[in-house]
Enzyme design. Structure first.
Site, PDB file in Angstrom:
ATOM      1  N   ARG A 146      52.786  48.398  33.418  1.00  0.00           N
ATOM      2  CA  ARG A 146      53.453  47.302  34.128  1.00  0.00           C
ATOM      3  C   ARG A 146      54.956  47.563  34.117  1.00  0.00           C
ATOM      4  O   ARG A 146      55.508  47.923  33.077  1.00  0.00           O
ATOM      5  CB  ARG A 146      53.149  45.991  33.403  1.00  0.00           C
ATOM      6  CG  ARG A 146      53.614  44.765  34.109  1.00  0.00           C
ATOM      7  CD  ARG A 146      53.360  43.529  33.259  1.00  0.00           C
ATOM      8  NE  ARG A 146      51.970  43.111  33.231  1.00  0.00           N
ATOM      9  CZ  ARG A 146      51.484  42.277  32.307  1.00  0.00           C
ATOM     10  NH1 ARG A 146      52.254  41.796  31.354  1.00  0.00           N
ATOM     11  NH2 ARG A 146      50.211  41.931  32.328  1.00  0.00           N
ATOM     12  N   ARG A 173      59.696  38.850  28.609  1.00  0.00           N
ATOM     13  CA  ARG A 173      59.021  39.543  29.710  1.00  0.00           C
ATOM     14  C   ARG A 173      59.925  39.558  30.946  1.00  0.00           C
ATOM     15  O   ARG A 173      61.068  39.141  30.898  1.00  0.00           O
ATOM     16  CB  ARG A 173      57.703  38.830  30.011  1.00  0.00           C
ATOM     17  CG  ARG A 173      56.746  38.759  28.824  1.00  0.00           C
ATOM     18  CD  ARG A 173      56.280  40.146  28.433  1.00  0.00           C
ATOM     19  NE  ARG A 173      55.243  40.107  27.414  1.00  0.00           N
ATOM     20  CZ  ARG A 173      53.931  39.994  27.656  1.00  0.00           C
ATOM     21  NH1 ARG A 173      53.491  39.869  28.893  1.00  0.00           N
ATOM     22  NH2 ARG A 173      53.061  40.010  26.663  1.00  0.00           N
ATOM     23  N   LYS A 201      54.770  36.574  23.305  1.00  0.00           N
ATOM     24  CA  LYS A 201      55.458  36.806  24.575  1.00  0.00           C
ATOM     25  C   LYS A 201      56.428  35.661  24.862  1.00  0.00           C
ATOM     26  O   LYS A 201      56.234  34.525  24.391  1.00  0.00           O
ATOM     27  CB  LYS A 201      54.453  36.952  25.704  1.00  0.00           C
ATOM     28  CG  LYS A 201      53.480  35.805  25.800  1.00  0.00           C
ATOM     29  CD  LYS A 201      52.538  35.917  26.992  1.00  0.00           C
ATOM     30  CE  LYS A 201      51.519  37.016  26.852  1.00  0.00           C
ATOM     31  NZ  LYS A 201      50.425  36.918  27.837  1.00  0.00           N
ATOM     32  N   LYS A 211      58.890  33.967  28.165  1.00  0.00           N
ATOM     33  CA  LYS A 211      59.063  34.069  29.615  1.00  0.00           C
ATOM     34  C   LYS A 211      60.197  33.177  30.123  1.00  0.00           C
ATOM     35  O   LYS A 211      60.277  32.011  29.749  1.00  0.00           O
ATOM     36  CB  LYS A 211      57.750  33.704  30.305  1.00  0.00           C
ATOM     37  CG  LYS A 211      56.625  34.662  29.888  1.00  0.00           C
ATOM     38  CD  LYS A 211      55.345  34.447  30.629  1.00  0.00           C
ATOM     39  CE  LYS A 211      54.340  35.544  30.284  1.00  0.00           C
ATOM     40  NZ  LYS A 211      53.054  35.369  30.955  1.00  0.00           N
ATOM     41  N   CYS A 237      43.909  36.308  39.483  1.00  0.00           N
ATOM     42  CA  CYS A 237      44.326  37.343  38.526  1.00  0.00           C
ATOM     43  C   CYS A 237      43.418  38.561  38.690  1.00  0.00           C
ATOM     44  O   CYS A 237      42.367  38.469  39.327  1.00  0.00           O
ATOM     45  CB  CYS A 237      44.230  36.787  37.111  1.00  0.00           C
ATOM     46  SG  CYS A 237      42.530  36.544  36.598  1.00  0.00           S
ATOM     47  N   CYS A 279      40.289  43.905  33.070  1.00  0.00           N
ATOM     48  CA  CYS A 279      40.876  43.023  32.059  1.00  0.00           C
ATOM     49  C   CYS A 279      39.864  42.792  30.936  1.00  0.00           C
ATOM     50  O   CYS A 279      38.764  42.287  31.178  1.00  0.00           O
ATOM     51  CB  CYS A 279      41.285  41.688  32.667  1.00  0.00           C
ATOM     52  SG  CYS A 279      41.942  40.607  31.380  1.00  0.00           S
ATOM     53  N   CYS A 325      39.551  33.836  33.152  1.00  0.00           N
ATOM     54  CA  CYS A 325      39.470  33.286  31.796  1.00  0.00           C
ATOM     55  C   CYS A 325      40.552  32.225  31.643  1.00  0.00           C
ATOM     56  O   CYS A 325      41.376  32.046  32.541  1.00  0.00           O
ATOM     57  CB  CYS A 325      39.614  34.402  30.753  1.00  0.00           C
ATOM     58  SG  CYS A 325      41.313  34.799  30.308  1.00  0.00           S
ATOM     59  N   CYS A 372      46.649  33.578  33.955  1.00  0.00           N
ATOM     60  CA  CYS A 372      47.608  34.539  34.518  1.00  0.00           C
ATOM     61  C   CYS A 372      48.006  34.225  35.960  1.00  0.00           C
ATOM     62  O   CYS A 372      49.082  34.599  36.396  1.00  0.00           O
ATOM     63  CB  CYS A 372      47.045  35.946  34.429  1.00  0.00           C
ATOM     64  SG  CYS A 372      46.806  36.469  32.727  1.00  0.00           S
TER      65      CYS A 372
END
Ligand code: SRM
Ligand code: SF4
Length: 687
Positions: free
Chosen positions: A128, A197, A279, A281, A497, A503, A543, A547
């Site tokens: 990514r 991120r 993470k 953001k 996603c 994934c 899930c 995302c």
């Protein structure tokens, strides 16, 4: 007992989360791991400032045996993200071990396997990039396009955070791919892992002061929070120095330690050995422009200008986040809430103060609860603010009043403000492949265009001259990249996603399933008589991690079993309210049984202009459930006009070709065009 492979066999994590300082001290004195040296200068709230240079799960009690998750140990012993990743990359095995798998995330990559394949696992890597504001220079786009073909699965994936993903890279090619990206103005550093991120900002390349300022701020924040230890360049370009010129204000803000934020003399002055608990953001935008889903970020920053449009400062929201775990009610999606206003020259210091507050106080014992939203929920905003103020060294001013938010897609042709145009292209689920990939490359290469990725998985071509417009429109339309007026409005705002097959967390389909879901929703809307130009924001994830930000959608489908989804309702078209879970375990084949009554009643009982999301919130889940339970499938709407379309052969063949690219019949395509025409005339718009 889990052994931390690659390291000396003395490095043992006794359980997932029981790591004892005594053990850690032993390692330190044996000199096996490099640790940064100094303690924080002015401890503010940390109860464990005595632990030299180590941030230890600081909102958990400061006992001798502080519980920390396994990943905390991996980070601590990694020599700033080097060990044992470097070693693992050099061996012959097709994959890397557990510790390296965690560390490589900080370098921008995930180890994956193809879940469609049975038998022995074939390891591959997803990469990514990091693209603050979604900015992609021309050279980088072309290189990514090549890398996808040469080393990946032949597609490029635009993400919901304005970056690229390449899937299917083999371990033996990782270094080539990484170094090629680095040497072509790109980076993957910090695209994943427990750190800041990609920083979002409106992707439109407007030259207006406010937009330019928001984008510059996003760039500066991204620089401020980029890892500093050099491990990334050591591993991927053999320590080669990559010159990046940072604005002096970024360097000054990073080095400033007047309020005890920094690990002095550490290779990572802001992150230390432990980086962040999870993470992190950040999004920056301007008033009204919610193309960035501002409230879903840990930190949301809004430029505030004076009456002449001159930026003066920023409103700051904190505590947004989407991820949750099924059946664990203590995990939840959450919207950011106002923290306060700061003058513009303070922004980097404030961001750093917020990051440090989370670094010192976010939970490090259980990663399910490590995001900053849980810290703020536990403390309340007042306490959070007062701790941030100590690291910032000033008080926040009151949050300024903001106008309503709007979702801006930037699709179609627009003036940039400097004589050039930009062209926003809708890319279904951000997946660029096949004819579309070829045509995009041709256009981007031929006209030397830079591009921007939007937070809705779309692409913007920048700096287009007026004289190129027609040719570009045609070439791209022939490859299926149509002007927005020819794309179903449902597709324009929908997102899914990646989910299966790559994934590892996917419970069910999302990207592969959404084309069919959208067709079925369109059929239901048609059946109950909802007009074509009225749309519903639909987001699908495989899930509950969220995302594609399904908890902000008017209709969110969240995978909760094989071919089954939770249905979330109540988001709004401008992404300002959180949806709620309406139903669990709805099998994909039963979707119409739920959607028909909901859309039918929306069509019949809504107020004028009321969106589907507003309607479902107003009616309430009890009544909605009743509507679903009592639904007899009989739709009482006036019959549709039976329209016959005639076309000459040449036109028909051209339409047929175009329709195939969009997985439609020529008749469906023609109907779409006519509907669009009628809709835009009903709205009094020019064609
Ligand atoms: Fe995500 C994990 C894909 C945006 C919340 N996300 C993953 C992983 C890496 C699975 C994994 O951990 O192994 C997925 C890789 C799939 C693949 O094969 O490509 C993945 N996330 C994506 C992308 C590609 C989705 C997309 O359709 O574009 C997005 C990449 C963004 C980027 O460029 O940086 C992506 N992920 C998001 C967002 C949306 C956002 O950031 O605006 C969220 C919700 C916001 C948030 O963070 O709260 C999000 N992803 C998660 C979570 C849950 C985090 C949590 O707080 O619980 C995970 C799982 C985790 O971290 O443990 C996750
Ligand atoms: Fe994977 Fe879940 Fe994210 Fe979808 S929402 S990409 S299934 S982690």
């Amino acid at each position: 007992m889990a052994l931390v492979a690659g390291a000396s066999k003395t490095v043992v994590a006794e359980t997932e989360s029981k790591i004892y300082m005594s053990k850690y001290r032993g390692l330190r004195s044996s000199g096996m791991i490099t640790l940064m040296g100094a303690a924080r200068a002015l401890p503010v709230s940390s109860p464990c400032s005595s632990s030299v240079g180590i941030v230890r799960a600081v909102s958990t009690p400061d006992t001798v045996a502080v519980k920390r998750s396994k990943v905390e140990l991996f980070k601590e012993q990694s020599n700033f993200l080097r060990f044992p990743l470097n070693e693992e990359l050099q061996n012959e095995a097709p994959g890397i071990n557990e510790v390296a798998t965690q560390l490589i995330k900080f370098h921008g990559s995930y180890q994956q396997t193809n879940r469609d394949e049975r038998g022995t696992k074939s390891y591959q890597f997803m990469l990514r990039t990091k693209n603050p504001c979604g900015k992609v220079p021309n050279k980088l786009y072309l290189v990514m396009d090549d890398l996808a073909d040469e080393f990946g699965i032949g597609t490029l994936r635009l993400t919901t955070r304005q970056t690229f993903q390449l899937h299917g890279i083999l371990k033996k090619n990782l270094k080539t791919v990484m170094s090629t990206i680095i040497k072509n103005m790109g980076s993957t550093l910090g695209a994943c892992g427990d750190l800041n991120r990609n920083v979002l900002a409106p992707a439109a390349p407007y030259t207006m002061k406010e937009y330019a300022f928001a984008q510059e701020t996003a760039d500066n924040i991204a620089s401020l929070l980029t890892p500093q230890s050099g491990a990334y360049y050591d591993i991927w370009v053999d320590g080669e120095k990559v010159v990046s010129v940072e604005p002096p204000e970024v360097v000054a803000a990073r080095n400033d330690n007047s309020h005890g934020t920094n690990f002095q003399d550490s290779p990572e002055p802001i992150y230390g050995t432990q980086f962040l608990p999870r993470k992190f953001k950040i999004a920056v935008t301007v008033p009204t422009d919610n193309s960035v889903d501002i409230l879903t970020n840990d930190v949301g920053i809004v430029v505030i200008s004076d009456s002449d449009g001159e930026p003066q400062g920023f409103n700051i929201y904190v505590g947004g986040g989407m991820g949750r775990t099924h059946r664990v009610e203590t995990t939840f999606p959450r919207l950011g809430e106002p923290l306060g206003y700061v003058p513009k020259e303070d922004i980097l210091y404030v961001v750093k103060a917020i990051v440090v507050t989370q670094r010192e106080n976010g939970r490090r014992d259980d990663r399910k609860y490590s995001r900053m939203k849980y810290l703020i929920s536990e403390w309340g905003i007042e306490k959070f603010r007062s701790v941030v103020e100590q690291y910032y060294g000033r008080k926040f001013e009151p949050f300024r009043v903001l106008p309503d938010w709007e979702f801006k897609s930037y699709l179609g042709w627009h003036e940039q403000g400097d004589g050039a145009l930009f062209y926003g292209l809708h890319v279904d689920n951000g997946r660029i492949g096949g004819a579309m990939k070829k045509a995009l490359r041709e256009v981007i290469e031929k006209y030397n265009l830079s591009v921007r990725i939007t937070p809705n998985q779309n692409l913007i071509l920048c700096d287009v001259r007026h004289s190129w417009r027609r040719r570009i429109t045609t070439v791209l339309a022939q490859a299926g990249l149509l002007q927005p007026k020819y794309v179903d409005p449902l597709n324009i705002t929908a997102m899914a996603c990646p989910a299966l097959p790559l994934c590892p967390l996917a419970i069910t389909e999302a990207e592969r399933g959404i084309p069919d879901i959208l067709k079925r929703v369109r059929a239901v809307l048609d059946k109950v008589g909802v007009r074509y130009n009225e749309s519903v924001v639909i987001r699908v994830t495989g899930c509950p991690n969220g995302c594609a930000r399904p908890y902000m959608a008017e209709l969110g489908l969240v995978g909760d079993g094989p071919n089954s989804y939770q249905i979330w309702l109540g988001g709004t078209p401008n992404q300002t309210s959180l949806a709620k879970c309406f139903m669990n375990k709805v099998k994909i084949q039963d979707l119409e049984k739920v959607l028909e009554p909901l859309f039918y009643n929306w069509k019949r009982k809504r107020l004028q202009g009321e969106s589907f999301g507003q309607f479902t919130t107003k009616i309430g889940f009890d009544r909605l459930q009743e509507m679903v339970d009592k639904w007899d499938g009989v739709v009482k709407v006036p019959p549709k006009h039976n329209l016959k379309i005639f076309a000459d052969r040449q036109t028909y063949e051209a339409m047929d070709e175009l329709a195939q690219l969009q997985s439609k019949t020529a008749h469906q395509l023609a109907m779409d065009v006519i509907r669009n025409y009628v809709a835009s005339h009903q709205n009094g718009k020019e064609e």
